[in-house]
Design an enzyme around this catalytic site. Structure first.
Site, PDB file in Angstrom:
ATOM      1  N   SER A 133       1.049  -1.161  -0.152  1.00 23.86           N
ATOM      2  CA  SER A 133       0.004  -0.171  -0.013  1.00 23.86           C
ATOM      3  C   SER A 133       0.819   1.161   0.011  1.00 23.86           C
ATOM      4  CB  SER A 133      -0.722  -0.102   1.251  1.00 23.86           C
ATOM      5  OG  SER A 133      -1.735   1.025   1.321  1.00 23.86           O
ATOM      6  N   LYS A 159      -0.870  -1.112  -4.518  1.00 25.02           N
ATOM      7  CA  LYS A 159      -2.345  -0.233  -3.951  1.00 25.02           C
ATOM      8  C   LYS A 159      -1.811   1.231  -3.757  1.00 25.02           C
ATOM      9  CE  LYS A 159      -4.865  -0.192   0.392  1.00 25.02           C
ATOM     10  NZ  LYS A 159      -5.414  -0.667   1.499  1.00 25.02           N
ATOM     11  N   LYS A 161      -2.962   4.948  -2.388  1.00 25.77           N
ATOM     12  CA  LYS A 161      -3.814   5.617  -1.629  1.00 25.77           C
ATOM     13  C   LYS A 161      -4.378   6.900  -2.450  1.00 25.77           C
ATOM     14  CE  LYS A 161      -3.995   3.396   2.381  1.00 25.77           C
ATOM     15  NZ  LYS A 161      -5.366   2.936   2.846  1.00 25.77           N
ATOM     16  N   ASP A 187      -7.312   2.753  -2.863  1.00 29.25           N
ATOM     17  CA  ASP A 187      -7.870   3.001  -1.671  1.00 29.25           C
ATOM     18  C   ASP A 187      -8.372   4.230  -1.243  1.00 29.25           C
ATOM     19  OD1 ASP A 187      -9.176   2.586   0.999  1.00 29.25           O
ATOM     20  OD2 ASP A 187      -7.385   1.763   1.881  1.00 29.25           O
ATOM     21  N   GLU A 212     -11.224   0.505  -3.391  1.00 29.26           N
ATOM     22  CA  GLU A 212     -11.442   0.214  -1.927  1.00 29.26           C
ATOM     23  C   GLU A 212     -12.123   1.280  -1.229  1.00 29.26           C
ATOM     24  OE1 GLU A 212      -7.885  -1.196   0.108  1.00 29.26           O
ATOM     25  OE2 GLU A 212      -8.767  -1.297   1.857  1.00 29.26           O
ATOM     26  N   ASP A 237     -13.878  -1.980   2.926  1.00 29.83           N
ATOM     27  CA  ASP A 237     -12.996  -2.046   4.099  1.00 29.83           C
ATOM     28  C   ASP A 237     -13.652  -1.693   5.242  1.00 29.83           C
ATOM     29  OD1 ASP A 237     -10.859  -1.668   6.054  1.00 29.83           O
ATOM     30  OD2 ASP A 237      -9.733  -0.538   4.815  1.00 29.83           O
ATOM     31  N   LYS A 261     -10.025  -7.614   7.566  1.00 29.30           N
ATOM     32  CA  LYS A 261      -8.899  -7.244   8.556  1.00 29.30           C
ATOM     33  C   LYS A 261      -9.404  -7.813   9.799  1.00 29.30           C
ATOM     34  CE  LYS A 261      -7.306  -2.822   6.561  1.00 29.30           C
ATOM     35  NZ  LYS A 261      -7.753  -1.179   6.734  1.00 29.30           N
ATOM     36  N   GLY A 289      -4.010  -4.628   5.928  1.00 27.30           N
ATOM     37  CA  GLY A 289      -3.352  -4.223   6.847  1.00 27.30           C
ATOM     38  C   GLY A 289      -3.262  -3.287   7.821  1.00 27.30           C
TER      39      GLY A 289
HETATM   40  O1  SMG Z   1      -0.348  -2.521   6.857  1.00 30.75           O
HETATM   41  O2  SMG Z   1       0.350  -2.276   4.783  1.00 30.75           O
HETATM   42  C1  SMG Z   1      -0.214  -1.826   5.763  1.00 30.75           C
HETATM   43  C2  SMG Z   1      -1.324  -0.777   5.426  1.00 30.75           C
HETATM   44  C3  SMG Z   1      -2.402  -0.919   4.624  1.00 30.75           C
HETATM   45  O3  SMG Z   1      -3.486   0.730   3.420  1.00 30.75           O
HETATM   46  C4  SMG Z   1      -3.368   0.116   4.490  1.00 30.75           C
HETATM   47  N1  SMG Z   1      -4.085   0.218   5.387  1.00 30.75           N
HETATM   48  O4  SMG Z   1      -7.420   1.682   4.847  1.00 30.75           O
HETATM   49  O5  SMG Z   1      -6.449  -0.264   4.242  1.00 30.75           O
HETATM   50  C5  SMG Z   1      -6.392   0.783   4.744  1.00 30.75           C
HETATM   51  C6  SMG Z   1      -5.241   1.368   5.487  1.00 30.75           C
HETATM   52  C7  SMG Z   1      -5.454   1.544   7.036  1.00 30.75           C
HETATM   53  C8  SMG Z   1      -4.445   1.941   7.882  1.00 30.75           C
HETATM   54  S1  SMG Z   1      -3.817   3.523   7.368  1.00 30.75           S
HETATM   55  C9  SMG Z   1      -2.869   4.166   8.446  1.00 30.75           C
HETATM   56 MG    MG Z   2      -8.509   0.661   3.259  1.00 29.68          MG
END
Ligand code: SMG
Ligand code: MG
Length: 366
Positions: A133, A159, A161, A187, A212, A237, A261, A289
């Site tokens: 991510s 992925k 953001k 996402d 996402e 999510d 998750k 994650g």
């Molecule tokens: O653990 O690699 C990881 C983070 C993956 O993008 C990630 N998590 O919305 O999926 C999500 C985010 C939530 C945590 S962001 C601080």
């Molecule tokens: Mg997410």
């Protein structure tokens, strides 16, 4: 196997680089670890709540308070993981706190019987393909450099953001630079509204695996409407906090893919229920994650090895997050992480490292 007591330990973990999402920037993780002690074995759980309630309503100080005040006192005397959920159910919400406690009980129980978490959950693979991510950056060239580094390391899926103002242009740039074969998804962490549907439809041109959580966590009906307006599949999510939510989202047509998750849904047993339900409905799932240390990562990798996890997860290697992990580091081999095979979650914190990063520890006797 009676529970003697539970330790709540806080650790401070600096991230190798700041991670920016539509709701904020993380530069270190304030992690709550839960250790359940029995005469036969100890078990570990990692609470994924962040320092502030920005991803969801939970936050780490709140989770610690829930655990010490309500959840640990309500634990059944015997360390039976199946009994934990029902015993904690009268307390509304706080799924991340509940998940950490249930995982620690489950780990203790499995260590005592010598069974791995992967085996217990029904894992069918020895290694899992890994995605990464990638946070929001200040510029597209900076993003392309970051993605190039991860592709070079072997990650099999990227992925990005996104948020309003950082969506079509970065996606287009990554697609052009890395080609059509790169598995790519985005996402939004709930940063859009249904009024943005036509703008989001511009992402259809880039062959994304999924988008996402484009809309707010409680916008299930709006997600169903958006799904009919987009070519890109919607993955949820934040909206999915239980198997019931997953069933409702799927039957409404609010999503065709689910990010699982365990922390968000109250633990690995509920995560497995969501896996089973989605698999029976032909809905793909993948393991999300929350910037976990090796403790949480070990358990996530075991879950990601179940047969319905047909898309690569956000289960990246330890070094993507931390220069020094609290466990022996998870390392990428050919784009995969190996599923731990030892009893329970299969890893333990390294005592000296754990001591160095600990900011507080509290023992709650039973
Ligand atoms: O653990 O690699 C990881 C983070 C993956 O993008 C990630 N998590 O919305 O999926 C999500 C985010 C939530 C945590 S962001 C601080
Ligand atoms: Mg997410």
């Amino acid at each position: 196997m009676e529970i003697t007591g539970v330790e709540l330990r806080r650790i401070a973990m600096p991230l190798v680089s700041p991670f920016r999402t539509s709701f904020g920037t993380e530069s270190h993780r304030d992690v709550l670890l839960v250790r359940v002690v029995t005469p036969d074995a100890e078990g570990w759980g990692e609470c994924v709540a962040m320092a502030e309630p920005l991803y969801s309503s939970e936050y780490v100080d709140g989770a610690a308070e829930m655990l010490r005040r309500f959840l640990i006192p309500a634990l059944p005397a015997g360390a039976d993981p199946q009994a934990v959920g029902p015993a904690l159910a009268p307390f509304k919400g706080h799924r991340m706190a509940k998940a950490a406690l249930e995982t620690a009980v489950l780990d203790a129980r499995l260590r005592a019987s010598g069974e791995s978490l992967g085996r217990f959950l029904g894992a069918t693979r020895e290694r899992v393909p890994c995605g990464v991510s990638v946070g929001i950056m200040d510029s597209v060239p900076e993003l392309l450099d970051a993605v190039a580094g991860y592709v070079e390391e072997g990650y099999v899926r990227i992925k990005l953001k996104i948020e309003p103002g950082w969506d079509v242009a970065p996606v287009q740039a990554v697609r052009e630079r890395f080609g059509d074969d790169l598995l790519l998804q985005v996402d939004a962490n709930a940063a859009y509204t249904l009024a943005d549907a036509r703008h989001l439809a511009r992402l259809d041109a880039f062959g994304l695996l999924l988008i996402e959580q484009p809309l707010a966590n409680d916008d299930l009906v709006q997600h169903a409407r958006l799904a009919r307006m987009l070519g890109t599949p919607i993955c949820l999510d934040e909206s999915i906090e239980s198997a019931e939510h997953a069933a409702a989202a799927v039957s409404l047509g609010a999503c065709s893919i689910v990010n699982v998750k365990p922390g968000r849904v109250g633990g690995y047993l509920e995560a497995r229920r969501i896996h089973d339900l989605c698999r029976a409905s032909g809905v793909a799932v993948w393991c999300g994650g929350m910037l976990e240390t090796g403790i949480g990562r070990a358990a996530n990798v075991a879950l990601a090895a179940l047969p319905g996890f047909t898309l690569p997860g956000d289960t990246s290697a330890s070094r993507r997050y931390y220069a020094t992990d609290v466990t022996p580091p998870f390392e990428l081999a050919d784009g995969h992480l190996a599923v731990p095979t030892g009893p329970g979650i299969g890893v333990e914190p390294i005592p000296e490292i754990l001591r160095e990063v600990t900011t507080s520890a509290e023992w709650i006797a039973r």
